[in-house]
Design a protein around this motif. Structure first.
Motif, PDB file in Angstrom:
ATOM      1  N   HIS A   1      30.840  40.399  32.070  1.00  0.00           N
ATOM      2  CA  HIS A   1      30.536  39.736  33.521  1.00  0.00           C
ATOM      3  C   HIS A   1      31.437  39.385  34.614  1.00  0.00           C
ATOM      4  O   HIS A   1      31.069  37.659  33.801  1.00  0.00           O
ATOM      5  CB  HIS A   1      28.984  39.267  33.136  1.00  0.00           C
ATOM      6  N   VAL A   2      31.808  39.339  35.075  1.00  0.00           N
ATOM      7  CA  VAL A   2      33.231  38.410  36.146  1.00  0.00           C
ATOM      8  C   VAL A   2      32.176  37.799  37.364  1.00  0.00           C
ATOM      9  O   VAL A   2      31.373  39.006  38.442  1.00  0.00           O
ATOM     10  CB  VAL A   2      33.944  39.567  36.604  1.00  0.00           C
ATOM     11  N   GLN A   3      32.380  36.729  37.789  1.00  0.00           N
ATOM     12  CA  GLN A   3      32.544  36.322  39.036  1.00  0.00           C
ATOM     13  C   GLN A   3      33.740  36.064  39.794  1.00  0.00           C
ATOM     14  O   GLN A   3      34.340  35.500  38.978  1.00  0.00           O
ATOM     15  CB  GLN A   3      31.518  34.924  38.402  1.00  0.00           C
ATOM     16  N   PHE A   4      33.717  36.130  41.121  1.00  0.00           N
ATOM     17  CA  PHE A   4      35.090  36.188  41.627  1.00  0.00           C
ATOM     18  C   PHE A   4      34.735  34.956  42.635  1.00  0.00           C
ATOM     19  O   PHE A   4      33.720  34.239  42.930  1.00  0.00           O
ATOM     20  CB  PHE A   4      35.382  37.533  42.263  1.00  0.00           C
ATOM     21  N   GLY A   5      36.293  34.328  43.322  1.00  0.00           N
ATOM     22  CA  GLY A   5      35.438  32.990  44.119  1.00  0.00           C
ATOM     23  C   GLY A   5      36.275  34.107  45.139  1.00  0.00           C
ATOM     24  O   GLY A   5      36.285  35.430  45.671  1.00  0.00           O
ATOM     25  N   ASP A   6      36.236  33.397  46.207  1.00  0.00           N
ATOM     26  CA  ASP A   6      36.628  34.335  47.941  1.00  0.00           C
ATOM     27  C   ASP A   6      37.944  34.466  48.112  1.00  0.00           C
ATOM     28  O   ASP A   6      38.883  33.446  47.720  1.00  0.00           O
ATOM     29  CB  ASP A   6      36.291  32.775  49.486  1.00  0.00           C
ATOM     30  N   THR A   7      38.586  35.767  48.203  1.00  0.00           N
ATOM     31  CA  THR A   7      40.018  35.931  48.654  1.00  0.00           C
ATOM     32  C   THR A   7      40.344  36.080  49.131  1.00  0.00           C
ATOM     33  O   THR A   7      39.377  37.381  50.377  1.00  0.00           O
ATOM     34  CB  THR A   7      40.256  36.675  47.396  1.00  0.00           C
ATOM     35  N   TYR A   8      41.228  35.966  50.340  1.00  0.00           N
ATOM     36  CA  TYR A   8      41.781  36.375  51.679  1.00  0.00           C
ATOM     37  C   TYR A   8      42.909  36.899  51.825  1.00  0.00           C
ATOM     38  O   TYR A   8      43.660  36.848  51.019  1.00  0.00           O
ATOM     39  CB  TYR A   8      41.933  34.968  52.734  1.00  0.00           C
ATOM     40  N   ASP A   9      42.358  37.981  52.627  1.00  0.00           N
ATOM     41  CA  ASP A   9      43.660  38.989  52.715  1.00  0.00           C
ATOM     42  C   ASP A   9      43.921  39.311  54.511  1.00  0.00           C
ATOM     43  O   ASP A   9      43.166  39.312  55.523  1.00  0.00           O
ATOM     44  CB  ASP A   9      43.553  40.208  52.262  1.00  0.00           C
TER      45      ASP A   9
ATOM     46  N   HIS B   1      41.216  39.885  43.443  1.00  0.00           N
ATOM     47  CA  HIS B   1      40.292  39.044  43.895  1.00  0.00           C
ATOM     48  C   HIS B   1      40.533  38.326  42.612  1.00  0.00           C
ATOM     49  O   HIS B   1      40.370  38.346  41.388  1.00  0.00           O
ATOM     50  CB  HIS B   1      39.296  40.252  44.025  1.00  0.00           C
ATOM     51  N   ASN B   2      40.734  37.043  43.019  1.00  0.00           N
ATOM     52  CA  ASN B   2      41.088  35.409  42.018  1.00  0.00           C
ATOM     53  C   ASN B   2      39.180  35.622  40.837  1.00  0.00           C
ATOM     54  O   ASN B   2      38.192  35.435  41.708  1.00  0.00           O
ATOM     55  CB  ASN B   2      41.201  34.175  42.228  1.00  0.00           C
ATOM     56  N   ILE B   3      39.578  35.496  39.713  1.00  0.00           N
ATOM     57  CA  ILE B   3      37.950  35.458  38.797  1.00  0.00           C
ATOM     58  C   ILE B   3      38.161  34.269  38.867  1.00  0.00           C
ATOM     59  O   ILE B   3      39.050  33.560  38.187  1.00  0.00           O
ATOM     60  CB  ILE B   3      38.584  36.363  37.300  1.00  0.00           C
ATOM     61  N   VAL B   4      36.666  33.207  38.722  1.00  0.00           N
ATOM     62  CA  VAL B   4      36.397  32.094  38.976  1.00  0.00           C
ATOM     63  C   VAL B   4      35.960  31.976  37.471  1.00  0.00           C
ATOM     64  O   VAL B   4      35.852  30.808  36.587  1.00  0.00           O
ATOM     65  CB  VAL B   4      35.536  32.177  39.738  1.00  0.00           C
ATOM     66  N   SER B   5      35.053  33.007  37.223  1.00  0.00           N
ATOM     67  CA  SER B   5      34.090  32.789  35.646  1.00  0.00           C
ATOM     68  C   SER B   5      34.202  34.353  35.133  1.00  0.00           C
ATOM     69  O   SER B   5      33.853  35.372  35.241  1.00  0.00           O
ATOM     70  CB  SER B   5      33.089  32.008  35.925  1.00  0.00           C
ATOM     71  N   VAL B   6      34.056  33.716  33.888  1.00  0.00           N
ATOM     72  CA  VAL B   6      33.768  35.667  32.691  1.00  0.00           C
ATOM     73  C   VAL B   6      32.577  35.458  31.559  1.00  0.00           C
ATOM     74  O   VAL B   6      32.873  34.288  30.741  1.00  0.00           O
ATOM     75  CB  VAL B   6      35.325  35.850  31.714  1.00  0.00           C
ATOM     76  N   GLU B   7      32.367  36.070  31.662  1.00  0.00           N
ATOM     77  CA  GLU B   7      31.005  36.298  30.181  1.00  0.00           C
ATOM     78  C   GLU B   7      31.144  37.281  29.560  1.00  0.00           C
ATOM     79  O   GLU B   7      31.605  38.308  30.419  1.00  0.00           O
ATOM     80  CB  GLU B   7      29.124  35.674  30.994  1.00  0.00           C
ATOM     81  N   SER B   8      31.475  36.689  28.258  1.00  0.00           N
ATOM     82  CA  SER B   8      32.059  38.165  27.859  1.00  0.00           C
ATOM     83  C   SER B   8      32.178  38.051  26.438  1.00  0.00           C
ATOM     84  O   SER B   8      31.642  37.209  25.855  1.00  0.00           O
ATOM     85  CB  SER B   8      33.132  38.528  27.532  1.00  0.00           C
TER      86      SER B   8
ATOM     87  N   GLY C   1      38.450  37.463  29.245  1.00  0.00           N
ATOM     88  CA  GLY C   1      38.630  36.952  30.617  1.00  0.00           C
ATOM     89  C   GLY C   1      40.159  36.649  31.321  1.00  0.00           C
ATOM     90  O   GLY C   1      39.980  35.145  30.582  1.00  0.00           O
ATOM     91  N   ASP C   2      41.209  36.169  32.025  1.00  0.00           N
ATOM     92  CA  ASP C   2      41.629  35.562  32.379  1.00  0.00           C
ATOM     93  C   ASP C   2      41.540  35.275  33.486  1.00  0.00           C
ATOM     94  O   ASP C   2      42.184  35.703  34.757  1.00  0.00           O
ATOM     95  CB  ASP C   2      42.996  35.937  31.743  1.00  0.00           C
ATOM     96  N   THR C   3      41.418  33.554  33.804  1.00  0.00           N
ATOM     97  CA  THR C   3      41.159  33.979  35.148  1.00  0.00           C
ATOM     98  C   THR C   3      42.465  33.506  35.642  1.00  0.00           C
ATOM     99  O   THR C   3      42.167  32.321  37.287  1.00  0.00           O
ATOM    100  CB  THR C   3      39.856  32.487  35.570  1.00  0.00           C
ATOM    101  N   SER C   4      43.631  32.877  35.336  1.00  0.00           N
ATOM    102  CA  SER C   4      44.737  32.599  35.285  1.00  0.00           C
ATOM    103  C   SER C   4      46.005  33.999  36.332  1.00  0.00           C
ATOM    104  O   SER C   4      46.598  33.427  37.451  1.00  0.00           O
ATOM    105  CB  SER C   4      45.758  32.088  34.222  1.00  0.00           C
ATOM    106  N   ASN C   5      45.264  34.883  35.757  1.00  0.00           N
ATOM    107  CA  ASN C   5      46.142  36.024  35.687  1.00  0.00           C
ATOM    108  C   ASN C   5      44.690  37.116  36.405  1.00  0.00           C
ATOM    109  O   ASN C   5      45.057  38.428  36.751  1.00  0.00           O
ATOM    110  CB  ASN C   5      46.895  36.727  34.946  1.00  0.00           C
ATOM    111  N   ASP C   6      43.705  36.431  36.900  1.00  0.00           N
ATOM    112  CA  ASP C   6      42.596  37.670  37.120  1.00  0.00           C
ATOM    113  C   ASP C   6      42.570  38.680  36.778  1.00  0.00           C
ATOM    114  O   ASP C   6      42.586  40.119  37.092  1.00  0.00           O
ATOM    115  CB  ASP C   6      43.064  37.269  39.008  1.00  0.00           C
ATOM    116  N   ARG C   7      42.346  38.898  35.394  1.00  0.00           N
ATOM    117  CA  ARG C   7      41.928  40.154  34.156  1.00  0.00           C
ATOM    118  C   ARG C   7      41.272  40.269  33.333  1.00  0.00           C
ATOM    119  O   ARG C   7      40.726  39.088  33.009  1.00  0.00           O
ATOM    120  CB  ARG C   7      44.134  40.416  33.628  1.00  0.00           C
TER     121      ARG C   7
END
Length: 201
Positions: free
Chosen positions: A69-77, A85-92, A97-103
């Protein structure tokens, strides 16, 4: 009776067996018993113990629990092409879950369901189209879009897709793009994603 004289006894209907005495049949002399048409009320006595070592094709292990389950942060385009879309936390469990590479990288091979709900927000007026996509190993796997008119506001894009993952190097990430020149929209921190293992390979 000698152990080697009886290989199987089959009792059908009203058939009877007589002449067995002195404790009945010795241990190990019946290799197969087939009883047809006997009422359950006529079966008495304790059943012999069943050894698990003699059972085949039966698994006692629990199914693998694999999810994220992934929570994202604000990501601008700003009309610059698809951005992650940057990942800030992962429950898994079973998915890294890799928050550095958002994958997300599953550690169990199988077929997965991926759900991505992207919440977009923009402050400018004038029409534009927003796109959200699920990527696998750096390639776009599925996308969806919505167009809005001449107003500031927000909107959501939801993607559901099934895909096979090898449980080692395969990964997914989540990206977005809006096509309004000289204006900036963003995918908000209200966005969420989930990934579930449907069938293990």
């Amino acid at each position: 009776l000698h152990n080697s004289l009886i290989m199987a006894i089959q009792i059908n209907g009203n058939g009877t067996i007589t002449g067995i005495s002195n404790g009945g049949l010795p241990d190990g002399c019946i290799l197969d018993a087939d009883i047809n048409g006997m009422a359950a009320s006529k079966l008495t006595g304790a059943l012999p113990a069943i050894s698990g070592a003699n059972l085949t094709g039966i698994s006692t292990s629990s199914p693998t629990e694999t999810y994220a389950h992934v929570q994202f942060g604000d990501t601008y385009d700003s009309n610059s092409g698809y951005v992650r879309h940057n990942i800030v936390s992962v429950e898994s469990s079973g998915i890294t879950g890799d928050t550095s590479n958002d994958r997300l990288t599953p550690t169990v091979a199988g077929f997965y369901l991926v759900i991505y709900n992207a919440c977009w927000q923009w402050s400018y007026t004038g029409g534009t189209t927003a796109y959200s996509a699920v990527y696998k190993n750096g390639s776009q796997w599925q996308r969806a879009a919505f167009a809005h008119g001449s107003y500031a506001g927000s909107g959501q894009i939801t993607i559901l897709i099934g895909m096979s993952m090898n449980g080692s190097s395969d990964y997914v990430d989540f990206r977005g793009y809006e096509n309004r020149s000289n204006a900036t929209a963003h995918m908000t921190a209200l966005s969420r994603a989930a990934m579930f293992l449907l069938k293990e390979s």
